[in-house]
Design an enzyme around this catalytic site. Structure first.
Site, short mmCIF file in Angstrom:
data_model
loop_
_atom_site.label_atom_id
_atom_site.label_comp_id
_atom_site.label_asym_id
_atom_site.label_seq_id
_atom_site.Cartn_x
_atom_site.Cartn_y
_atom_site.Cartn_z
CG LEU B 43 196.10 74.91 49.74
CD1 LEU B 43 196.59 76.01 50.67
CD2 LEU B 43 195.88 75.48 48.35
CB ALA B 44 200.15 69.69 50.61
N GLY B 45 198.28 68.31 48.55
CA GLY B 45 198.00 67.14 47.73
C GLY B 45 197.66 67.50 46.29
CG HIS B 266 193.14 81.08 65.20
ND1 HIS B 266 192.54 82.28 65.47
CD2 HIS B 266 193.77 81.22 64.01
CE1 HIS B 266 192.80 83.11 64.47
NE2 HIS B 266 193.54 82.50 63.58
CB SER B 284 190.35 85.89 59.14
OG SER B 284 191.64 86.34 58.81
NE ARG B 330 197.01 82.37 63.38
CZ ARG B 330 196.79 81.74 62.23
NH1 ARG B 330 197.03 80.46 62.13
NH2 ARG B 330 196.32 82.40 61.20
CD GLU B 425 196.92 71.09 59.78
OE1 GLU B 425 196.17 71.40 58.84
OE2 GLU B 425 196.55 71.11 60.96
NE ARG B 435 199.51 77.19 60.45
CZ ARG B 435 198.65 78.14 60.13
NH1 ARG B 435 199.05 79.18 59.44
NH2 ARG B 435 197.38 78.06 60.49
CG LEU B 441 196.77 79.37 53.03
CD1 LEU B 441 196.01 80.56 52.46
CD2 LEU B 441 195.92 78.12 52.90
#
Lengths: 265, 636, 229
Positions: B43-45, B266, B284, B330, B425, B435, B441
């Site tokens: 997502l970031a890249g 998680h 999830s 979490r 991340e 987090r 995301l």
């Protein structure tokens, strides 16, 4: 349980389309396989044993191992991703095989997907198809509010059904003609059902089909093997939608204007 | 090591606007003279590469997968937060900011978090414009759901595949730029080192994973978006390929590594089934909207779940945290699960598991409604376990999932090496010590779409375009070191496989630096890891050659880095003598609840590489809380 | 017209060509069967029908020319696509398997080639009078002064010929069944409700055509139609 694996071994990248001579099937016996292992974990065990014996481990693509990245995929007994419907190879478990089974493991076979090594193939043809037009041409910036254009739920759901494609290439591998139409159809369908995507529908249909043809994929003969092996169970409806969009785009296409457009304004 | 966070002045609401205004711009005609190297296509890249190319920069993007679409962002299931307040339930940018700072147990930088909350709104707009098919309600508007650690419904989702859909959106934007020739994409290419020239990051050295060729790429700035280091534990929910190599090599070239001990466990993953296990699968967090977590009140209760009457069940999250119940954050939910298992009340053959039960929701809403919300997750669960979650409760157990720590960056996302930016991340900035769900995301996309396109200009404007070429001697030196390391792996020819070492490292990490940590265990880990590393370099067996596709060789490089990094992680955990978020030190607790020490540890710990065999230096960036006041984090 | 050629050369253009020419050929097959069914109404009916057709003059030649073009286009496109398909998948699997493809869909090339051979034979037989010149030459009040009824009934009284014709209908059934199903899909006509109906209809229509033709071929041997004296 115990299984006999027949695996395609190939040490170098295929250089020509007909790569039957580039490698061969090799048999391996594997004992103490647990039914709870995934298919890839079973291959991991094989590779550990091969490495300890000093034999080159079997190369195969894999990454997320939870059925969504689309990296993995081998043809198992003639069926891409193996016998379970709607399942990627990484989510296939050995409980789907009987004790003593003889299992054939081969790479995707298609001229457009040359084998790089063993079970690893080059699927960059898919990326090039996407680069030709499977997007909405918006730049990053400040578009209107996300709720400005309502999208009927049924449309959003249809778009989503197509957008779940993981790009694994099983459709191509399953097709007797190595056609990529389920993949490309999924891209067309995804954008067709969203107002944001409809703006460029004609151009998209034309470009995607042209790019697909240029990669050397075969043609659809409506046998629907692709649908049967798609781990995301994308329906062949998307191919019909692509056909319709392509024909429509060709019918409405006008020759380029010879008039001078715009100016210094 | 100088740690200047470069936070703009003024009230928190105006900081980002102030920074955008004061940052120098690069004139459009000059942009195309600058080359930016983006490593990673998650997502970031992908969002960064696409956005920078749209602006006119030359971009080269690298990923080790065979396609940029396969980065592990794709596996994020639950959703993405945004302070849209479409539900009219009292959400606002300020509330998202507050929840995230509190959720991070007051160990994140306030100004970054506020900016993240502000940008969250734009991300949703951008994604919808790209054709991301988010879930919608019957009126055609976007749907939302709740997620842990929040009392408002602000999570946007696309069934259980939100990460996939958002990544495909970013991948589509990236693909468009590749098609236009603005981005040059290098798939199946792994970054193995950063090249620093005169103190500035000016390039990278990569290995082509198909041909084995070691290549140099020069640029005017380097952007690392290479994800987290969860695989240091061997078993995690990360993809098999996820690794610390890019950030670790950057650290060894002078980038500060912040808070490596902040790892997120998680609470809802499928329990381990045997030694052959190669990774863990997440279920999830959104499942906790409708699923109730419980174990038997009795120890060692071997009855089938259906045979345990309600009166003998302990819905421990609802009991302990009445106001958040099953939606406790979490870290807290994971710790609570560990606690009941430690008490001998865990379920399943191993006793390492708890139930996540949908019986009541299915009775209330019907099976179809539950299938519509979570169908793909239930399907996935059934595939893996061969159990039907509609008729019997899911078995779940905590697993390593996300790492909050990462390379230290300033407000502009630049590391301590000028010209080296770190997104998503891979950096440490926004999540503190824990987090919240649906925030990863958000952060990845905020960094890539909306932060780096502005802040990188501020750096590039001061640089001469194309000043360093790949023929600069520093490239040759670094490439030589990389090639030598590759050859060294192949020359050892020992007895143990790379995976064998990785598993051994994972056992140390999970056992001694996992959900609960203490001085004794960490001390042991700090002795065992170097010993294991030494053995690795003596006894590892990597077959094949360097000039071909060689997956064992790829793994060897990654595990070698994990073997160094794991030590740093444990060292950081040892030095942080408090409990906060995902970092739980048994010595600092109040009856199982984390006890922070704001007096001594209200800071980010930034580790500085001091050279081979030398202890790294611990620097600190003090954290100031002016807008959200430091308080004991309570979800009761 | 280069855009039309480009369209034909594209993958989907090729498919559409197959579908459109296919459905036209299907229309011909339907008309052919309906006309031939007059065999059951006796010698006068079929001969009058044949004569009527012949008397259309230029129109008949236009129709024949059109049919030939459609047929050739169908065959040529099939050849082009099949070659491309073979090139796209040059290497077979060591272990081949089929999950859901029908036999009809997998045998289109085989059924198509078989039909091509059959059509050539059929033309040589009844149109050009090459294979059974004796039957062909019978004079009567049919087209061009020939006795169509006699020609057909005499031929079909030979068991080998009747069986060849009937067997060809099995192949025609397979070809039409998949062709008709594919027609809607290729032109993008798909709908959750109607597509299953179309698929069933394709099977029924293909079966009716094949059964009708086979019935005529076997009617003489079965004694339903009497051989002309």
């Amino acid at each position: 349980m115990k299984v006999t694996l027949h695996i395609w071994r190939q040490s170098k990248k295929s250089t020509k389309a007909d790569f039957a001579q580039d490698g061969k099937m090799v048999a391996y016996e594997l004992e103490h396989v647990s039914a709870d292992m995934s298919f890839l974990e079973m291959l991991d065990v094989l590779n550990e044993q091969l490495t300890k014996k000093g034999e080159d481990p079997v190369a195969f693509d894999h990454d997320c191992r939870e059925g969504v990245c689309g990296s993995c995929g081998v043809v198992i007994d003639g069926v891409p991703h193996g016998p379970e419907r709607g399942t990627t190879t990484c989510q296939l478990h050995m409980r789907s095989f009987r004790d003593g089974a003889s299992i054939y493991v081969e790479p995707w076979r298609a001229a457009a997907f040359p084998v790089l090594k063993d079970l690893v193939v080059d699927r960059s043809a898919f990326d090039r198809v996407v680069q030709s037009g499977a997007f909405v041409s918006v730049n990053t910036g400040a578009p209107q509010d996300a709720n400005a254009i309502p999208v009927p739920k049924a449309d959003a759901d249809r778009a989503f059904d197509a957008a779940t494609c993981i790009g694994c290439g099983a459709c191509v591998a399953a097709c007797k003609n190595a056609s990529a139409m389920l993949f490309v159809g999924a891209k067309v369908s995804h954008f067709l059902h969203l107002p944001q995507g409809r703006v460029e529908r004609e151009q998209r249909a034309r470009r995607l089909v042209a790019a697909m043809d240029a990669e050397g994929f075969g043609n659809c003969t409506n046998q629907y093997e692709c649908e049967a092996v798609c781990p995301k169970e994308i329906p062949v409806r998307v191919i019909a939608e692509m056909n319709r969009e392509f024909v429509r785009s060709k019918l409405v296409e006008e020759p380029p204007s010879t008039k001078r457009v715009g100016g210094d304004g | 090591m100088k740690l200047d966070s470069k936070i703009p002045g003024g009230p928190i609401q105006e900081k980002w606007d102030a920074r955008k205004f004061e940052t120098k711009l690069v004139n459009p005609a000059n942009k195309r003279k600058y080359k930016v190297l983006v490593v990673g296509s998650g997502l970031a890249g992908a969002s960064a590469a696409a956005s920078l190319a749209e602006l006119g920069y030359q971009v080269e993007c690298f990923c080790f997968q065979d396609s940029p679409r396969r980065a592990h962002s794709i596996a994020a299931q639950g959703g993405i937060n945004a302070a849209k307040n479409y539900r009219n339930d009292g959400d606002s940018v300020w509330r998202l900011f507050y929840d995230t700072v509190k959720g991070g147990d007051f160990r994140a930088r306030e100004a970054n978090v506020y900016r993240l909350a502000q940008l969250s709104v734009n991300i949703i707009d951008q994604a919808v414009a790209q054709g991301v098919p988010f879930a919608r309600d019957y009126g055609g508007l976007l749907d939302n759901r709740s997620f842990g650690g929040a009392q408002v419904s602000r999570t946007f989702y696309a069934r259980g595949q939100t990460g996939q859909q958002l990544l495909l959106g970013a991948y589509a934007a990236l693909s468009r730029q590749i098609g236009l020739g603005a981005v040059k994409m290098f798939p199946r290419t792994e970054m193995l080192d950063v090249v620093v020239v005169d103190g500035h990051a000016k390039g990278i050295v990569v290995r082509d994973l198909v041909t084995g060729e070691i290549r140099s790429h020069a640029g005017d700035a380097v952007v690392l978006a290479t994800g987290g280091y969860g695989n240091v534990f061997y078993l995690s929910t990360n993809a098999k390929g996820c690794n610390v190599t890019a950030t670790w090599r950057a650290y060894k070239r002078g980038a500060g590594f912040a808070n490596p001990c902040y790892t997120q466990i998680h609470p809802t993953c499928i329990p381990v089934s045997g030694d052959h296990q190669s990774k863990l699968t997440l279920m999830s967090e959104s499942l906790r909207n409708d699923g109730r977590v419980w174990v038997s009140k009795k120890q060692g209760d071997k009855r089938k779940p259906a045979d345990i009457p309600d009166a003998e069940r302990d819905y421990y999250l609802e009991r302990k945290y009445p106001s958040f119940g099953n939606l406790a954050p979490r870290d807290i939910a994971s710790r609570a699960a560990k606690q009941v298992c430690d008490e001998g009340r865990g379920i399943g053959d191993t006793g390492l598991g708890v139930y996540l039960d949908f019986r009541d929701s299915i009775q209330r809403l019907g099976k179809d409604a539950i299938a519509a919300r979570y169908g793909n997750l239930f399907h996935m669960y059934a595939k893996i376990t061969a159990e039907d979650p509609y008729s019997q409760p899911m078995r779940i157990f905590p697993a390593v999932h996300y790492t909050m720590g990462g390379l230290w960056v300033d407000y502009d996302l630049m590391s301590t090496i000028p010209g080296l930016f770190v997104l998503g991340e891979a950096n440490f900035s926004d999540h503190g010590a824990n987090r919240l769900g649906a925030s990863a995301l958000m952060q990845g996309l905020a960094d890539g779409y909306f932060v780096i396109p502005y802040t990188i200009a501020g750096y590039l404007a001061g640089q001469k375009a194309g000043a360093v070429k790949p023929d600069h001697p520093q490239f040759g030196k670094v490439a030589g070191e990389v090639a030598a390391m590759t050859k060294r792996f192949l020359s050892i020819n020992g007895k143990r496989t790379v995976d064998d070492f990785h598993k051994a490292l994972g056992r140390i990490m999970w056992g001694k630096c996992g959900m609960a940590r203490n001085e004794k265990g960490l001390g042991e880990a700090l002795r065992e890891i170097p010993a294991l590393r030494e053995e690795f370099w003596k006894d590892v067996k990597v077959l094949g050659g360097d000039l071909s596709l060689n997956q064992s060789l790829e793994k060897a490089g990654r595990v070698a880095d994990f073997l160094e990094f794991g030590e740093l992680l444990c060292r950081d955990a040892l030095e942080r003598r408090e409990s906060c978020g995902g970092h739980f030190r048994e010595e600092w607790q109040d009856d199982g609840e984390a006890r922070r020490d704001d007096e001594n540890f209200c800071h980010a710990a930034v580790w500085e590489y001091a050279g081979e065999g030398k202890a790294p230096v611990r620097n600190v960036e003090p954290l100031e809380f002016e807008n959200v006041h430091l308080a004991v984090r309570s979800y009761k | 017209m280069s855009w039309l050629f480009d369209f034909w050369r594209s993958s989907i253009g090729g498919k559409v060509t197959m579908a459109v020419t296919g459905v036209l050929l299907f229309g011909f097959v339907v008309a052919h069967l309906l006309g031939n069914l007059q065999l059951l109404a006796g010698p006068d009916a079929i001969n009058a029908y044949a004569k009527w057709l012949h008397d259309r003059g230029a129109l008949l030649w236009v129709a024949r020319g059109g049919l030939l073009v459609v047929f050739l286009l169908h065959v040529a496109t099939a050849v082009r696509l099949s070659r491309a398909n073979k090139q796209a998948r040059p290497v077979p699997y060591a272990s081949e398997a089929t999950v859901q493809a029908t036999f009809a869909s997998r045998s289109m090339v085989f059924s198509g080639l078989t039909l091509l051979v059959f059509v050539v034979y059929h033309l040589l037989h009844f149109t050009f009078g090459v294979t059974n010149p004796g039957d062909f030459a019978r004079k009567g009040n049919g087209a061009g002064g020939f006795d169509v009824h006699a020609m057909v009934t005499h031929s079909f009284s030979v068991p080998a010929i009747a069986v060849v014709y009937a067997a060809a209908q099995i192949v025609l059934f397979l070809h039409l069944r998949h062709g008709l199903r594919s027609f809607a899909q290729t032109l993008g006509l798909c709908h959750r409700r109607y597509t299953p109906i179309v698929e069933r209809l394709a099977t029924v229509l293909a079966a009716l055509i094949a059964a009708g033709n086979a019935f005529l071929a076997l009617s003489v041997l079965a004694g339903i139609v009497k051989v002309a004296q």
